[in-house]
Write a protein that holds these residues in place. Structure first.
Motif, short mmCIF file in Angstrom:
data_model
loop_
_atom_site.label_atom_id
_atom_site.label_comp_id
_atom_site.label_asym_id
_atom_site.label_seq_id
_atom_site.Cartn_x
_atom_site.Cartn_y
_atom_site.Cartn_z
N PRO A 142 0.83 -1.21 0.00
CA PRO A 142 0.00 0.00 0.00
C PRO A 142 0.87 1.26 0.00
CG PRO A 142 0.08 -0.92 2.21
CD PRO A 142 0.83 -1.88 1.32
N SER A 143 0.34 2.30 -0.62
CA SER A 143 1.05 3.58 -0.63
C SER A 143 0.73 4.35 0.64
CB SER A 143 0.62 4.39 -1.85
OG SER A 143 -0.77 4.72 -1.77
N LEU A 144 1.52 5.41 0.90
CA LEU A 144 1.31 6.23 2.08
C LEU A 144 -0.05 6.92 2.03
CD1 LEU A 144 2.32 7.48 4.70
CD2 LEU A 144 3.41 9.29 3.33
N ARG A 145 -0.44 7.38 0.84
CA ARG A 145 -1.73 8.05 0.70
C ARG A 145 -2.86 7.08 1.02
NH1 ARG A 145 -3.91 11.19 -4.76
NH2 ARG A 145 -5.90 11.89 -3.86
N GLN A 146 -2.75 5.85 0.54
CA GLN A 146 -3.78 4.85 0.82
C GLN A 146 -3.87 4.54 2.32
OE1 GLN A 146 -2.51 1.70 -1.80
NE2 GLN A 146 -4.04 2.24 -3.38
N LEU A 147 -2.72 4.50 2.97
CA LEU A 147 -2.74 4.22 4.41
C LEU A 147 -3.42 5.34 5.19
CD1 LEU A 147 0.84 2.73 4.95
CD2 LEU A 147 -1.34 1.51 4.89
N ILE A 148 -3.17 6.60 4.75
CA ILE A 148 -3.81 7.73 5.42
C ILE A 148 -5.32 7.67 5.23
CG2 ILE A 148 -4.06 10.24 5.45
CD1 ILE A 148 -1.09 10.41 4.74
N TRP A 149 -5.74 7.42 3.98
CA TRP A 149 -7.18 7.32 3.71
C TRP A 149 -7.79 6.13 4.45
CZ3 TRP A 149 -10.35 10.82 2.08
CH2 TRP A 149 -9.90 11.86 1.27
N LEU A 150 -7.00 5.07 4.54
CA LEU A 150 -7.50 3.88 5.23
C LEU A 150 -7.73 4.17 6.72
CD1 LEU A 150 -8.17 0.89 4.95
CD2 LEU A 150 -5.79 0.38 5.52
N ALA A 151 -6.81 4.88 7.35
CA ALA A 151 -6.95 5.22 8.76
C ALA A 151 -8.17 6.12 8.99
CB ALA A 151 -5.69 5.89 9.28
N LEU A 152 -8.35 7.12 8.08
CA LEU A 152 -9.52 8.00 8.21
C LEU A 152 -10.81 7.23 8.01
CD1 LEU A 152 -8.23 11.18 6.29
CD2 LEU A 152 -8.52 10.89 8.76
N ALA A 153 -10.83 6.31 7.06
CA ALA A 153 -12.03 5.53 6.80
C ALA A 153 -12.35 4.62 7.99
CB ALA A 153 -11.86 4.70 5.53
N TRP A 154 -11.32 4.00 8.57
CA TRP A 154 -11.55 3.19 9.76
C TRP A 154 -12.19 4.01 10.88
CZ3 TRP A 154 -6.13 0.39 10.01
CH2 TRP A 154 -6.12 -0.65 9.08
N PHE A 155 -11.64 5.19 11.09
CA PHE A 155 -12.15 6.05 12.16
C PHE A 155 -13.61 6.43 11.93
CE2 PHE A 155 -12.86 10.30 13.96
CZ PHE A 155 -12.56 10.07 15.29
N VAL A 156 -13.94 6.84 10.68
CA VAL A 156 -15.30 7.25 10.36
C VAL A 156 -16.27 6.07 10.49
CG1 VAL A 156 -16.82 8.11 8.55
CG2 VAL A 156 -14.59 9.16 8.91
N CYS A 157 -15.89 4.93 9.93
CA CYS A 157 -16.78 3.76 9.98
C CYS A 157 -17.00 3.27 11.41
CB CYS A 157 -16.20 2.63 9.12
SG CYS A 157 -16.21 2.98 7.36
N LEU A 158 -15.93 3.25 12.18
CA LEU A 158 -16.08 2.82 13.57
C LEU A 158 -16.96 3.80 14.35
CD1 LEU A 158 -15.25 0.62 15.55
CD2 LEU A 158 -13.26 2.03 16.17
N GLY A 159 -16.82 5.11 14.05
CA GLY A 159 -17.66 6.11 14.71
C GLY A 159 -19.13 5.95 14.36
N LEU A 160 -19.41 5.52 13.11
CA LEU A 160 -20.80 5.31 12.71
C LEU A 160 -21.43 4.10 13.39
CD1 LEU A 160 -20.59 6.09 8.89
CD2 LEU A 160 -21.59 7.49 10.69
N VAL A 161 -20.62 3.28 14.05
CA VAL A 161 -21.14 2.15 14.81
C VAL A 161 -21.20 2.48 16.30
CG1 VAL A 161 -20.76 -0.24 15.49
CG2 VAL A 161 -20.36 0.47 13.13
N ILE A 162 -20.10 3.03 16.82
CA ILE A 162 -20.02 3.27 18.26
C ILE A 162 -20.95 4.40 18.70
CG2 ILE A 162 -18.49 4.02 20.11
CD1 ILE A 162 -16.25 2.51 18.80
N THR A 163 -21.03 5.47 17.91
CA THR A 163 -21.86 6.61 18.32
C THR A 163 -23.34 6.24 18.46
OG1 THR A 163 -20.31 8.16 17.30
CG2 THR A 163 -22.56 8.96 17.74
N PRO A 164 -23.98 5.63 17.45
CA PRO A 164 -25.38 5.24 17.66
C PRO A 164 -25.54 4.17 18.74
CG PRO A 164 -24.58 4.40 15.57
CD PRO A 164 -23.55 5.34 16.07
#
Length: 417
Positions: A142-164
């Motif tokens: 994976p490229s550095l850009r993909q890893l950054i986007w991957l970390a942001l996506a993980w955070f957003v997706c996990l927030g959409l589960v934990i918050t509700p």
């Protein structure tokens, strides 16, 4: 227990309608694009399966929302299966993923205890696998850009589960706390009703005791006086007709007074006066009525009063009157026809002392050991006013009744009542 987890709240017809409307609304917003793509593909080629797979997963994911209140676990299972299908058939996030926060909230809201946390575990796993499928082209490099986007996506997706999920648990806890408060309020109300019922019974018991005591004092004294006067009048009828006439007059007056007091007491017990007739509420006896009481009782009774009658409550004056009345009643019953009695009332600054002494020949020593209603009633009356009562046989014969009653300020009397 398994049924409680699968169908914890159940769903009313209104709930089914709302959840079906929610699924239909989200379906109209999210499913049509995938349906157009699936039906536009050629069923004879491999592209049809690739196109129809996302449509099937979208329908399953949105359709599972119909069960979100009737069975949150079944809704979670449907959404999880649809998410796995999307991992296989789509390399992009689909709009139907909007069902994930709804199901996370529903599980947290309706499933009790720790089993509800399974939605967090499944959501965390999906929050990792989904972004990896969407973002990474080469899992090994994976490229550095993909890893950054991957970390942001993980955070957003996990927030959409934990918050509700957190919101759902909070709503559930608030609901349970409200139910506990309602249950506690109902318990307090039941306890209050029970205490009120007990207080009512105690008040009724006290009222019955007081009425019985009043009736005893009135009837016993009046009948004793009437019997003594009748016997005396009978003995004097031949020798002194005028004395017999006086005895009959005393009997009549005593009977009328007893009837008046009986009407006063029974008037309180009636629910209301008869139509067209006023209830007869005569005033209760006072200190000023004691001389007349002694005079009507017998010519063998004398009265001595020391001091001036103080300003006292009606209850205290009635108590003094009843003590004298009951003591004279016992004198007429037990002292014998030749005995005499002396009533002494001393009005002090802080207390009223009542002494009733007789020189009867009857053996009154039995009375303290086996007291009747009269002596017991006197003790109860005096004790209720904070006083002291002595009833005993005199060493030289006869009987003694001594009562000492404190004089309380009228304001204190009313305050205690």
């Amino acid at each position: 227990m398994n049924r409680e987890l699968l169908f914890p709240p159940g769903a009313t017809r209104h709930d089914w309608v709302l959840d079906a409307a929610l699924a239909a609304g989200l379906g109209l917003l999210t499913i049509p694009p995938y349906g157009v793509r699936g039906f536009a593909s050629d069923p004879t080629t491999g592209e049809f399966l690739t196109a129809i797979g996302p449509l099937a997963s979208a329908v399953l994911m949105i359709g599972s929302l119909v069960l979100r209140r009737h069975s949150p676990f079944l809704a979670l299972a449907g959404v999880t299966l649809a998410g796995l299908m999307q991992l296989v058939f789509s390399n992009q996030p689909m709009a139907t993923l909007v069902a994930v926060p709804v199901v996370a909230y529903s599980v947290a809201r309706w499933i009790p205890g720790q089993p509800a946390r399974v939605v967090v575990v499944i959501g965390a796993a999906g929050s990792v696998l989904g972004p990896m499928r969407w973002i990474l082209d080469d899992l090994g490099n994976p490229s550095l850009r993909q890893l950054i986007w991957l970390a942001l996506a993980w955070f957003v997706c996990l927030g959409l589960v934990i918050t509700p999920y957190a919101i759902g648990r909070r709503v559930r806890e608030s609901g349970e706390a409200h139910q506990d408060r309602v249950a506690a309020a109902e318990e307090r109300y039941r306890t209050m009703l029970l205490e009120r019922d007990q207080d009512t019974r105690l008040a009724e018991s006290r009222a019955r005791t007081q009425i019985a005591r009043e009736l005893h004092d009135i009837v016993a004294h009046s009948l004793s006086v009437m019997i003594v006067q009748a016997e005396g009048g009978k003995a004097l009828a031949a020798k002194k007709p005028e004395a017999a006439t006086q005895a009959l007059t005393t009997i009549a007056e005593t009977g009328r007074e007893a009837l008046s007091e009986m009407r006063r007491i029974l008037g309180v017990l009636r629910e209301g006066p008869e139509p067209g007739r006023q209830a007869d509420f005569a005033p209760a006896p006072r200190l000023s009525d004691i001389p007349d009481l002694v005079a009507r009782t017998s010519d063998r009774v004398q009265l001595a009063v020391h001091g001036q009658p103080p300003r006292a409550s009606a209850a205290l004056e009635l108590t003094v009157y009843r003590v004298v009345q009951e003591a004279l009643t016992n004198f007429l019953k037990h002292a014998g026809p030749q005995a005499t009695a002396m009533v002494t009332i001393t009005y002090g600054m802080r207390e009223i002392a009542v002494d009733v002494l007789d020189n009867g020949i009857a053996s009154p020593s039995v009375a303290p050991q086996n007291p009747g209603h009269g002596l017991r009633g006197m003790h109860e009356r005096v004790a209720s006013m904070g006083g002291r009562l002595l009833t005993r046989a005199r060493p030289n014969g006869g009987f003694q009744v001594t009562a000492v009653l404190p004089i309380r300020p009228l304001a204190d009397e009313h305050g205690e009542e």
